[in-house]
Scaffold this active site. Structure first.
Site, PDB file in Angstrom:
ATOM      1  N   SER A 256      -5.058  -7.893 -14.149  1.00  0.00           N
ATOM      2  CA  SER A 256      -5.901  -9.681 -14.230  1.00  0.00           C
ATOM      3  C   SER A 256      -6.464  -9.985 -14.289  1.00  0.00           C
ATOM      4  CB  SER A 256      -4.497 -10.255 -13.822  1.00  0.00           C
ATOM      5  OG  SER A 256      -4.910 -10.109 -12.515  1.00  0.00           O
TER       6      SER A 256
ATOM      7  N   TYR B 246      14.277  -9.212   7.545  1.00  0.00           N
ATOM      8  CA  TYR B 246      12.779  -9.155   6.745  1.00  0.00           C
ATOM      9  C   TYR B 246      11.592  -9.508   7.618  1.00  0.00           C
ATOM     10  CZ  TYR B 246      10.552  -9.677   2.838  1.00  0.00           C
ATOM     11  OH  TYR B 246       8.662  -9.227   2.008  1.00  0.00           O
TER      12      TYR B 246
ATOM     13  N   GLY C 228     -10.346 -11.133 -12.475  1.00  0.00           N
ATOM     14  CA  GLY C 228     -10.307 -11.647 -11.222  1.00  0.00           C
ATOM     15  C   GLY C 228      -9.847 -10.069 -10.388  1.00  0.00           C
TER      16      GLY C 228
ATOM     17  N   THR D 270       8.551  -3.376  -6.695  1.00  0.00           N
ATOM     18  CA  THR D 270       7.618  -3.594  -7.403  1.00  0.00           C
ATOM     19  C   THR D 270       6.250  -2.611  -7.035  1.00  0.00           C
ATOM     20  OG1 THR D 270       7.879  -5.816  -7.982  1.00  0.00           O
ATOM     21  CG2 THR D 270       5.028  -5.385  -8.868  1.00  0.00           C
TER      22      THR D 270
END
Length: 324
Positions: free
Chosen positions: A31, A183, A33, A133
């Site tokens: 993406s 978490y 930048g 991811t």
């Protein structure tokens, strides 16, 4: 030639142009930048045959495509829609890549895309989002297009990890942090970066005999959009406190920033530098094989036993085995 933390991707491309020319290169997360964009725009100067920009939002990388086309009109650019947070969408993307009859070979894959220190969330398959991811999606993507990678004369897979791997080894008993009950966004990020390192090591161990070179790397600290969602003052204070609690000596180090061109340099080094053939599976930093003591390399990120354990766990999470 000796390279270091100040070396830029553009300098490396000039030195390694002969190793880049006519290759097919795929990078995730380019993406505008980002260090992915800096990598793609720099490498284009080496006159590769094709640069494939793999992104969740194809329209978002149009400025990068246009920049390459303007500066290097002979270099072909193709965009691939790839959402690494969903295994179903990853499989859809790999079906697309494998259907491209005009692209029988992919010489270099750079797994660059990622998310950092996000609130707890599960992927559609029920996996913590950073692990899903940054690691799981890339693992499945690369393995499902491996036939095209191995068809290359000198294939390489590069995985952008981070020195943040020092924060957390793989939680083999609960990568989801007890469904979010315990978490911590930074520990989860660290776990995903450890997974990146171990995946490169596993690929090298499993496929080195078939000619594949695989490396992970720390790009450095670069001001990109990766941390746009964070309250920098608070979050990095929390990160520092976590480092102190863990006893990490890096907590005493002043954060040193790199430009995007410098941040992309180690990715270029990993993807093309010919002198790395004797270091298959290595973790790199500042355009060199990282030194465990001076450059923050934790043993849990370089352990072949943990790499094999992670491979088996990831196959279970992906619902698919890859026996090489």
């Amino acid at each position: 030639m000796t390279y270091n933390a100040q070396t830029g991707a553009s300098q490396l491309v000039a030195d390694l142009a002969a190793d880049i020319k006519d290759k097919v290169i795929l990078i995730t997360g380019p993406s505008p930048g980002s260090i992915g964009a800096a990598f793609a725009e720099a490498v284009a100067a080496g006159q590769p045959a094709l640069i494939i920009l793999a992104t969740r939002n194809p329209s978002k990388v149009e400025p990068v495509s246009q920049s390459i086309a303007s500066a290097h009109p002979s270099v072909k650019v193709r965009t691939l829609e790839l959402d690494l947070g969903s295994l179903e969408k990853v499989r859809r993307a790999t079906d697309d890549v494998n259907s491209w009859a005009d692209v029988p070979v992919i010489d270099v894959v750079v797994n660059n895309a990622g998310i950092m220190a996000v609130p707890f969330e599960l992927s559609p398959e029920g996996v913590e989002s950073q692990f899903a991811t940054n690691h799981l999606g890339h693992f499945l993507f690369v393995n499902l297009i491996m036939a095209k990678i191995l068809a290359a004369r000198a294939p390489r897979v590069v995985i952008v990890a981070s020195d943040a791997h020092r924060l957390q080894s793989i939680r083999f008993g609960g990568v989801n942090f007890d469904d979010g009950k315990v978490y911590n966004k930074w520990l989860a990020y660290g776990q995903s970066k450890t997974a990146n390192m171990l995946t490169a090591l596993a690929l090298a161990n499993k496929l080195g005999k078939r000619g594949l070179l695989a490396f992970s790397l720390h790009p450095g600290v670069i001001l990109t959009h990766l941390a746009d969602h964070l309250d920098a003052q608070k979050e990095f204070a929390d990160l520092h406190a976590l480092e102190v609690t863990q006893g990490n000596r890096e907590a005493k180090d002043e954060m040193k920033f790199k430009t995007p061109d410098q941040g992309a340099a180690t990715s270029v080094y990993a993807a093309f530098y010919p002198g790395l053939k004797d270091h298959n599976g290595a973790y790199l930093q500042d355009c060199q094989v990282a030194d465990p003591w001076t450059q923050c390399v934790r043993p849990w990120g370089t352990d072949p036993v943990e790499a094999e354990m992670l491979w088996k766990l990831t196959e279970e999470l992906a619902g698919q085995e890859f026996s090489y």
